[in-house]
Design a protein around this motif. Structure first.
Motif, PDB file in Angstrom:
ATOM      1  N   LEU A 122      -3.955   6.723 -10.776  1.00  0.00           N
ATOM      2  CA  LEU A 122      -3.074   6.329  -9.676  1.00  0.00           C
ATOM      3  C   LEU A 122      -3.521   5.050  -8.981  1.00  0.00           C
ATOM      4  CD1 LEU A 122      -2.563   9.892  -8.213  1.00  0.00           C
ATOM      5  CD2 LEU A 122      -0.756   8.460  -9.182  1.00  0.00           C
ATOM      6  N   SER A 123      -4.665   4.523  -9.369  1.00  0.00           N
ATOM      7  CA  SER A 123      -5.171   3.307  -8.735  1.00  0.00           C
ATOM      8  C   SER A 123      -4.181   2.155  -8.929  1.00  0.00           C
ATOM      9  CB  SER A 123      -6.528   2.924  -9.323  1.00  0.00           C
ATOM     10  OG  SER A 123      -7.003   1.725  -8.760  1.00  0.00           O
ATOM     11  N   GLY A 124      -3.746   1.565  -7.827  1.00  0.00           N
ATOM     12  CA  GLY A 124      -2.822   0.439  -7.895  1.00  0.00           C
ATOM     13  C   GLY A 124      -1.397   0.799  -8.233  1.00  0.00           C
ATOM     14  N   ALA A 125      -1.071   2.098  -8.224  1.00  0.00           N
ATOM     15  CA  ALA A 125       0.283   2.511  -8.617  1.00  0.00           C
ATOM     16  C   ALA A 125       1.309   2.275  -7.526  1.00  0.00           C
ATOM     17  CB  ALA A 125       0.281   3.990  -9.011  1.00  0.00           C
ATOM     18  N   PHE A 126       0.885   2.296  -6.262  1.00  0.00           N
ATOM     19  CA  PHE A 126       1.831   2.232  -5.141  1.00  0.00           C
ATOM     20  C   PHE A 126       1.603   0.967  -4.314  1.00  0.00           C
ATOM     21  CE2 PHE A 126       1.009   6.752  -6.001  1.00  0.00           C
ATOM     22  CZ  PHE A 126       2.294   7.172  -6.310  1.00  0.00           C
ATOM     23  N   ALA A 127       2.658   0.553  -3.643  1.00  0.00           N
ATOM     24  CA  ALA A 127       2.584  -0.617  -2.769  1.00  0.00           C
ATOM     25  C   ALA A 127       3.721  -0.528  -1.755  1.00  0.00           C
ATOM     26  CB  ALA A 127       2.703  -1.911  -3.578  1.00  0.00           C
ATOM     27  N   PRO A 128       3.604  -1.217  -0.620  1.00  0.00           N
ATOM     28  CA  PRO A 128       4.729  -1.259   0.316  1.00  0.00           C
ATOM     29  C   PRO A 128       5.944  -1.910  -0.344  1.00  0.00           C
ATOM     30  CG  PRO A 128       2.717  -2.014   1.377  1.00  0.00           C
ATOM     31  CD  PRO A 128       2.423  -1.924  -0.094  1.00  0.00           C
ATOM     32  N   GLY A 129       7.116  -1.403  -0.023  1.00  0.00           N
ATOM     33  CA  GLY A 129       8.340  -1.980  -0.547  1.00  0.00           C
ATOM     34  C   GLY A 129       8.596  -3.370   0.027  1.00  0.00           C
ATOM     35  N   LYS A 130       9.409  -4.123  -0.662  1.00  0.00           N
ATOM     36  CA  LYS A 130       9.718  -5.487  -0.224  1.00  0.00           C
ATOM     37  C   LYS A 130      10.318  -5.467   1.178  1.00  0.00           C
ATOM     38  CE  LYS A 130      12.195  -9.656  -1.646  1.00  0.00           C
ATOM     39  NZ  LYS A 130      13.085 -10.259  -2.670  1.00  0.00           N
ATOM     40  N   GLY A 131       9.742  -6.263   2.058  1.00  0.00           N
ATOM     41  CA  GLY A 131      10.235  -6.366   3.424  1.00  0.00           C
ATOM     42  C   GLY A 131       9.702  -5.300   4.372  1.00  0.00           C
ATOM     43  N   TRP A 132       8.844  -4.410   3.879  1.00  0.00           N
ATOM     44  CA  TRP A 132       8.351  -3.319   4.703  1.00  0.00           C
ATOM     45  C   TRP A 132       6.967  -3.567   5.282  1.00  0.00           C
ATOM     46  CZ3 TRP A 132      10.596   0.885   6.775  1.00  0.00           C
ATOM     47  CH2 TRP A 132      11.850   1.258   6.274  1.00  0.00           C
ATOM     48  N   GLU A 133       6.281  -4.606   4.868  1.00  0.00           N
ATOM     49  CA  GLU A 133       4.898  -4.814   5.303  1.00  0.00           C
ATOM     50  C   GLU A 133       4.768  -4.817   6.829  1.00  0.00           C
ATOM     51  OE1 GLU A 133       6.455  -6.540   3.057  1.00  0.00           O
ATOM     52  OE2 GLU A 133       5.270  -6.598   1.202  1.00  0.00           O
ATOM     53  N   GLU A 134       5.597  -5.588   7.500  1.00  0.00           N
ATOM     54  CA  GLU A 134       5.520  -5.669   8.958  1.00  0.00           C
ATOM     55  C   GLU A 134       6.041  -4.407   9.625  1.00  0.00           C
ATOM     56  OE1 GLU A 134       4.123  -7.964  10.921  1.00  0.00           O
ATOM     57  OE2 GLU A 134       3.367  -8.860   9.066  1.00  0.00           O
ATOM     58  N   ARG A 135       7.056  -3.799   9.037  1.00  0.00           N
ATOM     59  CA  ARG A 135       7.674  -2.619   9.649  1.00  0.00           C
ATOM     60  C   ARG A 135       6.766  -1.398   9.585  1.00  0.00           C
ATOM     61  NH1 ARG A 135      13.414  -2.540   6.655  1.00  0.00           N
ATOM     62  NH2 ARG A 135      13.812  -0.783   8.066  1.00  0.00           N
ATOM     63  N   LEU A 136       5.819  -1.403   8.666  1.00  0.00           N
ATOM     64  CA  LEU A 136       4.908  -0.265   8.551  1.00  0.00           C
ATOM     65  C   LEU A 136       3.764  -0.318   9.561  1.00  0.00           C
ATOM     66  CD1 LEU A 136       4.629   0.163   4.668  1.00  0.00           C
ATOM     67  CD2 LEU A 136       5.763   1.695   6.285  1.00  0.00           C
ATOM     68  N   LYS A 137       3.490  -1.496  10.098  1.00  0.00           N
ATOM     69  CA  LYS A 137       2.386  -1.628  11.053  1.00  0.00           C
ATOM     70  C   LYS A 137       2.676  -0.809  12.311  1.00  0.00           C
ATOM     71  CE  LYS A 137       0.869  -6.192   9.492  1.00  0.00           C
ATOM     72  NZ  LYS A 137       0.719  -7.634   9.841  1.00  0.00           N
ATOM     73  N   GLY A 138       1.770   0.121  12.598  1.00  0.00           N
ATOM     74  CA  GLY A 138       1.931   0.956  13.783  1.00  0.00           C
ATOM     75  C   GLY A 138       2.938   2.083  13.630  1.00  0.00           C
ATOM     76  N   ALA A 139       3.486   2.274  12.444  1.00  0.00           N
ATOM     77  CA  ALA A 139       4.521   3.285  12.235  1.00  0.00           C
ATOM     78  C   ALA A 139       3.924   4.684  12.169  1.00  0.00           C
ATOM     79  CB  ALA A 139       5.300   2.986  10.954  1.00  0.00           C
ATOM     80  N   LYS A 140       4.750   5.676  12.498  1.00  0.00           N
ATOM     81  CA  LYS A 140       4.413   7.088  12.345  1.00  0.00           C
ATOM     82  C   LYS A 140       5.202   7.599  11.140  1.00  0.00           C
ATOM     83  CE  LYS A 140       5.479   7.969  16.672  1.00  0.00           C
ATOM     84  NZ  LYS A 140       5.659   8.695  17.950  1.00  0.00           N
ATOM     85  N   ILE A 141       4.482   7.996  10.108  1.00  0.00           N
ATOM     86  CA  ILE A 141       5.086   8.273   8.806  1.00  0.00           C
ATOM     87  C   ILE A 141       5.091   9.766   8.494  1.00  0.00           C
ATOM     88  CG2 ILE A 141       4.931   7.862   6.319  1.00  0.00           C
ATOM     89  CD1 ILE A 141       5.709   5.386   7.888  1.00  0.00           C
ATOM     90  N   LEU A 142       6.232  10.249   8.042  1.00  0.00           N
ATOM     91  CA  LEU A 142       6.353  11.570   7.455  1.00  0.00           C
ATOM     92  C   LEU A 142       6.494  11.362   5.950  1.00  0.00           C
ATOM     93  CD1 LEU A 142       6.656  14.647   8.022  1.00  0.00           C
ATOM     94  CD2 LEU A 142       9.141  14.267   8.062  1.00  0.00           C
ATOM     95  N   LEU A 143       5.430  11.623   5.209  1.00  0.00           N
ATOM     96  CA  LEU A 143       5.406  11.397   3.770  1.00  0.00           C
ATOM     97  C   LEU A 143       5.971  12.628   3.074  1.00  0.00           C
ATOM     98  CD1 LEU A 143       4.504   9.465   1.483  1.00  0.00           C
ATOM     99  CD2 LEU A 143       2.276  10.608   1.540  1.00  0.00           C
TER     100      LEU A 143
END
Length: 247
Positions: free
Chosen positions: A184-205
């Motif tokens: 799974l190493s390197g399999a996931f990444a933030p979606g395009k345009g989400w980098e800034e929106r994820l900062k400080g976010a509260k996530i329900l995975l």
């Protein structure tokens, strides 16, 4: 799919309500028969205060389970609708491999019932993503279907593409902890345009089944690097064979 109340009698006449597990006749197209409901293993208290793993009756409030003591999790808890057994397995397989996407609202309602009260507006539901080849072959991401239904039920926002899976990974069954991590190493990444929106976010995975936790751990690592504030995991079925005796 939601049926308008005025059309429900017609739909019931053409497609008589049946339990999706055993086929028993039902009064409405909304759930399981009483016998199948009783087969589901619903986790409850007492439970680990860190990961919500069901504990024995002798456990005390605030107790932390041995796995969390040995390897403290970086998430804020796991809200599982059921423990993985024959009944929950049949529902998951019917949704994921049987293409019965109409089961998603039922599964999501059970998941929503286990969410802490603080989960609501201001939170972002992010499904564990599929690689595009698997998504194209299956036609849908079952975790995204569940995340969409949870957003309707709990008032959280939906970030269906907040995470992407840009690396194909092998089936993890039978692999050890280290081998899963390498796969799974390197399999996931933030979606395009989400980098800034994820900062400080509260996530329900959101995932359908939580087994070893390797996949959600890999997603969690990416989200943490992206600067999220907190991550809570929710799933329909959690594989904890040793905990089945405690429910």
């Amino acid at each position: 799919m939601q049926v308008h109340p005025l059309l429900a009698p017609v739909v019931d006449l053409v497609f008589p309500p049946r339990c999706p597990l055993c086929g028993e006749g039902l009064a409405a197209q909304t759930g399981l028969c009483a016998a199948c409901w009783s087969e589901l293993a619903i986790p409850g208290d007492p439970a680990c205060s860190s990961c919500r793993r069901p504990l024995g009756a002798e456990a005390t409030v605030g107790m932390i389970c041995a796995p969390c003591l040995a390897n403290p999790p970086r998430h804020a808890g796991i809200a599982a609708a059921t423990l993985y057994n024959d009944a929950s397995r049949k529902l998951v397989l019917a949704l994921k491999h049987g293409g019965r996407i109409a089961l998603a609202p039922l599964l999501a309602r059970l998941m929503a019932a286990q969410l802490p009260q603080e989960i609501g507006p201001g939170w972002l539901a992010v499904p564990v993503p599929l690689h595009r080849w698997r998504l194209w072959s299956r036609g849908f991401n079952q975790s995204a279907l569940l995340a969409n239904e949870l957003a309707k039920l709990s008032g959280v926002s939906l970030g269906v593409d907040a995470l992407i899976r840009h690396k194909r990974t092998p089936m993890l069954g039978g692999l050890g902890r280290a081998a899963r991590a390498r796969a799974l190493s390197g399999a996931f990444a933030p979606g395009k345009g989400w980098e800034e929106r994820l900062k400080g976010a509260k996530i329900l995975l959101v995932d359908d089944v939580l087994t070893s936790g390797a996949t959600t751990d890999a997603c969690l690592a990416v989200l943490r690097r992206a600067g999220v504030q907190v991550v809570m995991i929710t799933c329909f079925a959690r594989v904890l064979d040793e905990a089945l005796d405690h429910v």
